[in-house]
Design a protein around this motif. Structure first.
Motif: not given
Length: 592
Positions: A343-355
């Motif tokens: 997420v912090l490198t922009g490779r994934a959306h913040d929603s990945l942290l919901d997982t």
């Protein structure tokens, strides 16, 4: 110190928080860790590092040092029940039962097949300094012991925290994009209104840590020895080696007294009770610490609150049975680290942290319930041999005496008890609990398959490449070098795509998909005439895909997606899977 801006703030420098620091550093994530205490734990506390945790430590270069200081399975791979350690009475120094446990004895081969490393015994008092040294080496100047979180708030797209130097009172403002609360639930969760759900304190326990020379009486090779007092049910207790030497040369010990013992333990009364429990009235004892703690079975109602993520004891607290507490916390941090990095490198959306919550909350729920069940079942073991609390006082000595009687009646008593003792494997041989947990929802692309059947006692781990499960371990060889399937991924290599020998189309697709999503996907062909040879045929036995198939593995070595065979559109199929994993949209299972 003024003000600091950093991607992640970790609150708490125990086993979970320090592990999170090491993992984030290896993923290249800048962070600050604050811990209110001046140093690591002065108490042994948790002491069993299960196979999955040791695999994680291996991935991050921690396993050698942990294993060097810790006890190998041959030094702790049994559980034992005794009356006392010594004594001259007819019921003194009698071994009631012992069984292989935690990868020791006859279990060793099965555990060795399941992973590249075995479990290790190392109390937190010795583990945490190792983790702190590695955290400080990898993130110099940003591991701040003696600093406490005074206040924090959500401020739009960041967390703003006030950190106080405990000794000087100096205030530092830390602005972070995310905060990991590994503080044991002392500060952050309560401030956010996170509810710890579950029954109130289940029992109050006194644990005493002491040093003594028990070499003349100690039977080495046990993780835990339960002492069962034939005369007084409230005096039963258990003894644990705490090192630093393991076996008969052990110098330090932890003794957990029964929660029902009415003795008001303090420094004056506890030493005589140690001698009484062990059956050594003249034992020279040096008292180290007396601690009083509460057995809990609590689970946070959520693991994420905005930009705050809870891990370890801040998210779940369980009875010590099965040894799941610290292991679950370290595995929380491992699950979270690669997602924060993405997420912090922009490779994934913040929603990945919901997982993170979607994956780890069910594991926390299951582990609490399993530990509760195991703790309750131990009472049944005590009852069957006549030393449980439900046994009438006048029946206790006759029942345990019959158990040791060489007569046919004694043989029957021992045979009956042996069958009950065997069910304790759900606690001390729970290999499938430690290795077989799976993520049914989260950063995975399900393929619609059903999980393998699990044996009720969870003592048999069944490896599978089904999405959500831990990647099965198998030994591979490449250019004369032996390595595990688990070595193909990690913080340095990112994702890995494992294919059969005829999976060239998938490997070519991996390069295109990696470029599209700006991620790393290392592709590896395994099998005959392939880049990686299957040393003993184990990969072929557990891969569950054809020679044209592929398995996509996340940096934490959980399977993200698989194709049982080839595809007419491998780039599109793999890209669809990676998109689902990193952005976590809702949708139907991805089936090539």
């Amino acid at each position: 110190m003024g003000a600091i801006e950093v991607p992640v703030l970790i609150v708490g420098g125990g086993g979970c928080g320090l592990s999170a620091s090491v993992f984030l550093s290896d993923h290249g994530v800048g962070h600050v860790l604050v811990e209110r205490h001046a140093d690591t734990s002065i108490l042994p506390k948790a002491h069993y590092l299960n196979q999955r945790t040791m695999e994680i430590f291996r991935q991050h270069g921690l396993d050698d040092e942990v294993a060097e200081q810790g006890a190998p399975v041959e030094k702790f791979g049994k559980v034992r029940w005794q009356t006392t350690l010594a004594g001259n009475g007819p019921l003194d120094a009698r071994v009631i039962h012992e069984m292989d446990a935690f990868g020791g004895g006859e279990l060793r081969e099965r555990y060795a097949e399941a992973g590249p490393v075995l479990p290790v015994k190392l109390p937190q008092v010795r583990l945490e300094p190792i983790l702190r040294r590695h955290a400080e080496r990898r993130n110099p100047g940003r591991i701040l012991f003696g600093h406490e979180l005074a206040d924090f708030s959500h401020d739009g797209d960041r967390i703003v925290a006030t950190v106080r130097d405990v000794e000087t009172g100096e205030i530092t403002t830390v602005a972070a994009q995310y905060m990991v609360a590994a503080d044991g639930g002392r500060t952050v969760g309560a401030a956010l209104g996170v509810e710890m759900q579950g029954p109130p304190g289940l029992a109050n326990v006194t644990t005493v840590y002491f040093s003594a020379d028990l070499s003349a009486w100690w039977r080495e090779g046990t993780l835990i020895t339960h002492f069962l007092d034939p005369h007084h049910p409230d005096r039963s207790s258990n003894l644990i080696e705490m090192g630093p030497t393991w076996g008969t040369g052990c110098e330090e010990w932890g003794l957990h007294f029964s929660p029902n013992d009415p003795t008001p333990f303090d420094e004056e009364t506890v030493v005589p009770r140690i001698r009484e429990v062990l059956g050594l009235p003249d034992l020279d004892v040096t008292l180290l610490h007396v601690t009083h703690w509460t057995v809990e079975a609590l689970l946070a109602d959520r693991y994420r609150d905005g930009r705050v993520l809870l891990a370890g004891d801040a998210a779940h607290r369980q009875p010590p049975a099965v040894g799941l507490g610290l292991n679950t916390g370290i595995q929380d941090a491992h699950n979270l680290a690669w997602k924060l990095a993405a997420v912090l490198t922009g490779r994934a959306h913040d929603s990945l942290l919901d997982t993170y919550e979607a994956e780890r909350w069910p594991v926390g729920r299951h582990n609490i319930d399993w530990a509760m069940s195991a703790a309750a079942h131990h009472q049944a073991i005590l009852d069957v041999i006549g030393v449980g609390e439900r046994t009438p006082p006048q029946r206790r000595v006759p029942m345990i005496s019959t158990y040791f009687d060489p007569s046919p009646l004694g043989a029957v008593a021992r045979a009956r008890a042996a069958e009950v003792f065997d069910t304790h494997r759900a606690a001390c041989q729970a290999h499938d609990v430690e290795m077989g947990f799976a993520y049914e929802e989260g950063a995975i692309a399900p393929d619609g398959s059903q999980p393998p059947a699990r044996v009720p006692m969870r003592d048999v781990y069944q490896p599978t490449t089904r999405p959500g499960h831990l990647l099965p371990h198998a030994w591979l060889e490449r250019e004369g070098r032996c390595l595990s399937t688990h070595d193909l991924t990690g913080p340095a290599t990112g994702f890995a795509l494992l294919t059969g020998p005829d999976g060239l189309a998938w490997r070519e697709a991996a390069a295109q998909v990696a470029e599209k999503f700006s991620i790393s996907i290392s592709a590896a062909a395994i099998g005959r005439d392939a880049e990686f040879s299957d040393v003993d045929g184990r990969w072929e036995a557990v891969r569950e895909i054809s020679d044209e198939g592929a398995v996509l593995v996340r940096p934490d070595n959980h399977v993200a997606w698989r194709s049982m065979s080839g595809s007419e559109s491998p780039v599109d199929v793999l890209a669809n899977a990676v998109s689902r994993i990193l952005d976590h949209p809702s949708g139907s299972p991805v089936v090539p």
